[in-house]
Motif scaffolding. Structure first.
Motif, short mmCIF file in Angstrom:
data_model
loop_
_atom_site.label_atom_id
_atom_site.label_comp_id
_atom_site.label_asym_id
_atom_site.label_seq_id
_atom_site.Cartn_x
_atom_site.Cartn_y
_atom_site.Cartn_z
N ILE A 122 -49.32 6.26 -33.66
CA ILE A 122 -47.94 6.41 -33.20
C ILE A 122 -47.03 5.74 -34.22
CG2 ILE A 122 -48.07 4.29 -31.82
CD1 ILE A 122 -46.18 5.58 -29.80
N TYR A 123 -45.86 6.29 -34.43
CA TYR A 123 -44.91 5.66 -35.34
C TYR A 123 -44.53 4.28 -34.82
CZ TYR A 123 -44.20 10.00 -37.97
OH TYR A 123 -44.38 11.10 -38.76
N ILE A 124 -44.40 3.34 -35.73
CA ILE A 124 -44.09 1.96 -35.34
C ILE A 124 -42.79 1.89 -34.54
CG2 ILE A 124 -43.50 -0.33 -36.24
CD1 ILE A 124 -45.42 0.19 -38.56
N LYS A 125 -41.82 2.73 -34.88
CA LYS A 125 -40.54 2.71 -34.17
C LYS A 125 -40.70 3.13 -32.71
CE LYS A 125 -39.31 7.42 -35.59
NZ LYS A 125 -38.32 8.27 -36.31
N ASN A 126 -41.80 3.84 -32.36
CA ASN A 126 -42.02 4.29 -30.99
C ASN A 126 -42.97 3.39 -30.20
OD1 ASN A 126 -40.38 6.56 -31.44
ND2 ASN A 126 -42.11 7.75 -32.20
N PHE A 134 -52.65 -10.33 -30.81
CA PHE A 134 -53.67 -10.75 -31.76
C PHE A 134 -53.18 -10.53 -33.19
CE2 PHE A 134 -54.55 -6.31 -30.73
CZ PHE A 134 -54.73 -5.72 -31.97
N PHE A 135 -53.73 -11.32 -34.08
CA PHE A 135 -53.42 -11.26 -35.51
C PHE A 135 -54.73 -11.55 -36.23
CE2 PHE A 135 -51.31 -13.53 -39.29
CZ PHE A 135 -51.22 -12.36 -40.01
N GLU A 136 -55.40 -10.51 -36.73
CA GLU A 136 -56.78 -10.65 -37.18
C GLU A 136 -57.01 -10.05 -38.56
OE1 GLU A 136 -58.96 -10.49 -32.80
OE2 GLU A 136 -58.82 -8.68 -34.01
N GLY A 177 -51.21 -6.83 -33.37
CA GLY A 177 -50.80 -5.97 -32.26
C GLY A 177 -51.06 -6.61 -30.93
N LYS A 178 -51.32 -5.77 -29.91
CA LYS A 178 -51.52 -6.25 -28.55
C LYS A 178 -52.71 -5.55 -27.90
CE LYS A 178 -46.62 -7.33 -27.74
NZ LYS A 178 -45.42 -7.06 -26.89
N LEU A 179 -53.36 -6.28 -27.00
CA LEU A 179 -54.50 -5.76 -26.26
C LEU A 179 -54.13 -5.70 -24.78
CD1 LEU A 179 -57.54 -5.02 -25.89
CD2 LEU A 179 -57.97 -7.47 -25.68
N TRP A 180 -54.36 -4.53 -24.16
CA TRP A 180 -54.11 -4.31 -22.75
C TRP A 180 -55.42 -3.94 -22.07
CZ3 TRP A 180 -48.71 -4.09 -21.27
CH2 TRP A 180 -47.82 -4.12 -22.35
N LEU A 202 -55.74 -1.03 -27.20
CA LEU A 202 -55.08 -1.86 -28.21
C LEU A 202 -54.25 -0.99 -29.14
CD1 LEU A 202 -56.54 -1.72 -31.28
CD2 LEU A 202 -58.33 -2.93 -30.06
N HIS A 203 -53.16 -1.53 -29.58
CA HIS A 203 -52.36 -0.89 -30.62
C HIS A 203 -52.03 -1.95 -31.66
CE1 HIS A 203 -48.56 -2.72 -29.19
NE2 HIS A 203 -48.98 -2.44 -27.97
N ALA A 204 -52.11 -1.57 -32.92
CA ALA A 204 -51.95 -2.54 -33.99
C ALA A 204 -51.41 -1.88 -35.25
CB ALA A 204 -53.28 -3.21 -34.31
N THR A 205 -50.59 -2.62 -35.98
CA THR A 205 -50.17 -2.20 -37.30
C THR A 205 -51.20 -2.69 -38.32
OG1 THR A 205 -48.82 -4.20 -37.52
CG2 THR A 205 -47.73 -2.20 -36.70
#
Length: 222
Positions: free
Chosen positions: A22-26, A45-47, A132-135, A143-146
């Motif tokens: 997904i685009y980061i802006k979304n 998280f930051f890994e 990113g974040k973990l749900w 999870l979604h992460a850049t």
């Protein structure tokens, strides 16, 4: 009657997984959707992740994937605890709506993880940094992460990190015991993934076909 220990649960060595982007802006729109679908709260998280492979001369075309992951502290310093994750070749089940593969994880503490990895005969293919974040939704992990990369090996401060894309990676998965029936869990995962549309389309990515495919010779010019 013998009583079972609270830790005597089946060892999770199998997972169903889907990938998307997904685009980061979304991403804020995706987070609002997940907040409505998932359990309350999420974890940031930051890994730092490195992917290794193990090959032998007799089976050079076959590759065993090993991933090492370590979490950065809030002050961006590095801890010496690593997650060591083995990822097997996916099941060749065309009817299954998700990727199904063997997965074994363990926690390792080492001050010199690279020396340990080399002693196992592992060769690093690539590395990147995720943030990113973990749900969770029951036993489903989302999870979604850049993804970013360092411009200088061994340096991971903010001035040395460069974004790899203007998109964020989205991954949803379910862990299962070894040899468990996976079709029910795969359908549950697929149903959940469909609720994220049209923000993100979760796919069964055939990454292993590219991994083991033989490049074709270019067509002759006329």
């Amino acid at each position: 009657m013998t009583t079972l220990s609270v830790n005597s649960t089946p060892y999770q060595t199998q997972e169903c997984v889907l990938y998307g982007s997904i685009y980061i802006k979304n991403v804020p729109d995706l987070e609002r959707r997940l907040a409505g679908l998932c359990d309350p709260g999420c974890e940031e998280f930051f890994e730092h992740e490195m992917s290794f492979s193990l090959r032998t001369a007799s089976t050079y075309d076959l590759k065993t994937d090993i991933k090492l992951r370590r979490r950065f502290r809030s002050d961006n310093q590095v801890q010496n605890y690593w997650q060591l994750k083995y990822i097997g070749v996916p099941e060749p089940d065309q009817k299954c709506p998700t990727i199904v593969r063997k997965e074994i994880s363990s926690l390792v503490h080492s001050n010199d993880m690279m020396t340990y990895a080399k002693s196992l005969g592992l060769r690093m293919d690539y590395e990147y940094i995720t943030q990113g974040k973990l749900w969770t939704k029951g036993n489903i992990k989302i999870l979604h992460a850049t993804l970013t990369k360092t411009l200088k090996a061994g340096t991971y401060d903010s001035t040395s990190i460069k974004s790899m894309s203007d998109s964020a990676l989205v991954e949803i998965s379910i862990s299962l015991p070894e040899s468990a029936e996976y079709m029910t869990a795969a359908k549950t995962l697929r149903d959940f993934a469909d609720q994220l549309m049209p923000l993100v389309h979760m796919e069964k990515v055939d990454y292993w076909k590219k991994m083991f495919s033989t490049p074709t010779a270019p067509a002759a010019r006329r």
